[in-house]
Design a protein around this motif. Structure first.
Motif, mmCIF file in Angstrom:
data_model
loop_
_atom_site.group_PDB
_atom_site.id
_atom_site.type_symbol
_atom_site.label_atom_id
_atom_site.label_comp_id
_atom_site.label_asym_id
_atom_site.label_seq_id
_atom_site.Cartn_x
_atom_site.Cartn_y
_atom_site.Cartn_z
ATOM 1 N N TYR A 118 1.031 4.101 -2.925
ATOM 2 C CA TYR A 118 0.649 5.474 -2.600
ATOM 3 C C TYR A 118 1.782 6.461 -2.910
ATOM 4 N N PHE A 178 -5.981 4.124 0.811
ATOM 5 C CA PHE A 178 -5.259 3.516 1.921
ATOM 6 C C PHE A 178 -6.252 3.084 2.994
ATOM 7 N N HIS A 211 -10.272 -2.351 -0.261
ATOM 8 C CA HIS A 211 -8.814 -2.311 -0.407
ATOM 9 C C HIS A 211 -8.164 -2.707 0.918
ATOM 10 N N ARG A 230 0.826 -1.207 0.000
ATOM 11 C CA ARG A 230 0.000 0.000 0.000
ATOM 12 C C ARG A 230 0.864 1.262 0.000
#
Length: 554
Positions: free
Chosen positions: A88, A217, A275, A84
């Protein structure tokens, strides 16, 4: 295959390869090798200098052990979040930031005057260090498509990683501790990580395939994971000091840990969470993931416990210098490095059958622990410890890759990536439990053995003991009391290794959770499936029974 590769490069010019050039691939492989080697360097050095930290930072032995458990806990959290964070911030920025963070926190640890400050820095350092292990696996799967090429690169990585991390690190850290101070062992780490940051910035692609999807996120999952892991860390670190459940603070921390992990698991499996950090559904439907995760906890505990106790035994009971201790510990690392360079070792394990081979590895670990317990005296010659150190190196070098190879060696990348994250995260949690368990056992068994030895001594006829020349003098009585303490400490260390041997044997009972060969193998993708992937369409094999795309990220 070459046609599909060219087609994927045209469709995803910036997102197919981990690196930008063939030259960059070699540079990135070297950078990952050095970064992981220096991460092992720091761990080996910290285990070696723990007896010195008790005086420098005014900490007890169990408080000094927090420096290892805090690091392992943050490392486990980082593993769950690595994909993640890479998605990001970008793959290159994430790696560069992790290297620079590790370098800065290493310098901070060297300059820390207080235990509390060093604990915070070690937590940040562990969070940064968790990036390298997971991204290395992603790197191998993206840039080494041919199995033989990937095997050759992985052997180079493992062999060279263990040379600085387990062979050179104990010797150099011990010499620095004896001559100029333990703080200097962090300087090579800071320099090497800074160089790795430059290499990653120069040669690593900004985005890679698998990190290009636009995701949100998982802040609730991140918060619940932090609550669970930090509460568990508090319970394991402060439980023995505060009297366990006699302390309201420990009771509250235990409840927070239980609810934190339970809510994290529920949230990760809810449909509303599109997610998740980890796909926990695989624990229900994928036997390889479930088996490797359960076994991974035991494997981590069997690694963390001995690495915590061995330096203390050699330094405190064996009265070795830091350099002598490092040279002995390097035997373990040398055995692991040599076996990592022998592909026949893992081939033999697989030929025996994955579960049978792992059972033999666990029996080897149990034999090493029992030998350590047998030779746990203050006057044991060093060469008596060579055999158990070599056996422990066999466990380290063969046991870890054997689980990964057997459970995920032939799985699709989609199934293997999430399993890797769960396995390595479970292993780090196991290391935390192993260190905490060892510290608790040493404290309790030392108290028990000291009381029994003193009781046996004072139960003798004191009049007869008074006739012994010189025994009544204060200096001789102090010497006798010190001898009783040393003997009690030797018995306490031996008890820890016996417990580790029992845990090794108990782990064999959980090996049937790992799948047999016919269930571990996934069918190869068809040409149509490969065409879909090249065209940017979902892989049909990544769909679960409900027709939804399975989370396959690290």
């Amino acid at each position: 295959m070459h046609y599909l590769a060219r087609r994927m490069r045209r469709l995803h010019p910036r997102a197919v390869r981990f690196t930008r050039t063939e030259r960059g691939r070699s540079a990135v492989l070297l950078a990952f090798t050095v970064a992981m080697g220096m991460e092992l360097w720091t761990g080996a050095g910290m285990s070696l200098v723990l007896p010195f930290l008790t005086g420098t930072l005014s900490a007890s032995a169990d408080e000094a052990s927090w420096l290892i458990t805090v690091y392992a806990t943050a490392f486990a959290v980082s593993i769950a979040m690595s994909h993640r964070l890479a998605s990001y911030f970008g793959n290159r920025n994430y790696l560069v930031t992790s290297c620079l963070t590790y370098a800065v926190t290493s310098l901070g640890c060297a300059l820390s005057p207080w235990l509390a400050l060093m604990l915070v820095l070690r937590a940040v350092q562990g969070f940064a260090g968790g990036a390298f292990l997971v991204r290395t696996i992603v790197f191998f799967r993206h840039d080494y498509s041919h199995p033989r090429e990937r095997l050759r690169a992985s052997l180079i990585f493992c062999g060279l990683m263990y040379i600085p991390g387990r062979v050179i690190a104990p010797i150099v850290s011990g010499y620095m501790t004896d001559t100029i101070g333990w703080q200097w062992m962090f300087i090579p780490t800071a320099v090497a990580m800074t160089i790795c940051a430059w290499v990653f910035h120069r040669y690593t692609a900004e985005r890679i395939k698998g990190d290009t999807e636009k995701i949100r996120f998982d802040f609730p999952g991140f918060f619940l994971l932090i609550v669970g892991m930090s509460s568990l860390q508090v319970v394991l670190s402060r439980g023995e000091v505060d009297g366990w459940f006699e302390s309201p603070f420990i009771c509250i921390s235990t409840i927070a840990a239980i609810f934190g992990f339970a809510l994290f698991a529920v949230w990760q499996m809810m449909r509303a969470n599109r997610h998740p950090l980890l796909d926990l559904h695989q624990l229900r439907f994928n036997r390889a993931v479930l088996g490797s995760t359960v076994v991974g906890v035991a494997i981590g505990a069997l690694l963390g416990g001995p690495l915590y106790v061995l330096p203390q035994f050699l330094r405190v009971l064996g009265r070795h210098s830091a350099t002598q201790t490092g040279c002995l510990l390097a035997i373990n690392g040398a055995a692991a490095a040599i076996l990592f360079g022998l592909p026949q070792a893992r081939t033999w394990i697989l030929r025996l059958g994955g579960r049978l081979g792992l059972a033999l590895v666990m029996l080897t670990q149990a034999a090493a622990m029992l030998l350590f317990a047998h030779y746990m005296t203050s006057d044991t010659p060093d060469y008596y410890l060579w055999l158990p150190l070599i056996l422990f190196g066999v466990y380290v070098s063969v046991g870890f890759p054997a689980v990964v190879t057997w459970a995920y060696g032939r799985s699709r990348a989609h199934f293997a990536s999430n399993g890797f994250a769960l396995y390595f995260g479970a292993r780090q949690v196991g290391m935390t439990i192993g260190v905490a368990l060892s510290a608790i056992l040493i404290d309790r068994r030392l108290t028990l053995h000291s009381a029994r030895l003193e009781e046996a001594f004072y139960a003798r006829n004191t009049a007869v003991l008074g006739d012994v020349p010189g025994l009544s003098s204060p200096s001789e009585l102090l010497h006798l009391a010190e001898a009783i303490k040393q003997q009690a400490l030797a018995l306490a260390y031996a008890d820890v290794f016996v417990v580790m041997a029992v845990l090794s044997l108990a782990t064999i009972l959980f090996l049937p959770l790992l799948p047999p060969r016919k269930q571990a193998v996934r069918p190869r993708r068809s040409l149509r499936a490969a065409d879909n992937i090249a065209a940017g369409l979902p892989d049909p094999g990544a769909l679960d029974g409900r027709g939804t795309l399975v989370n396959v990220s690290l």
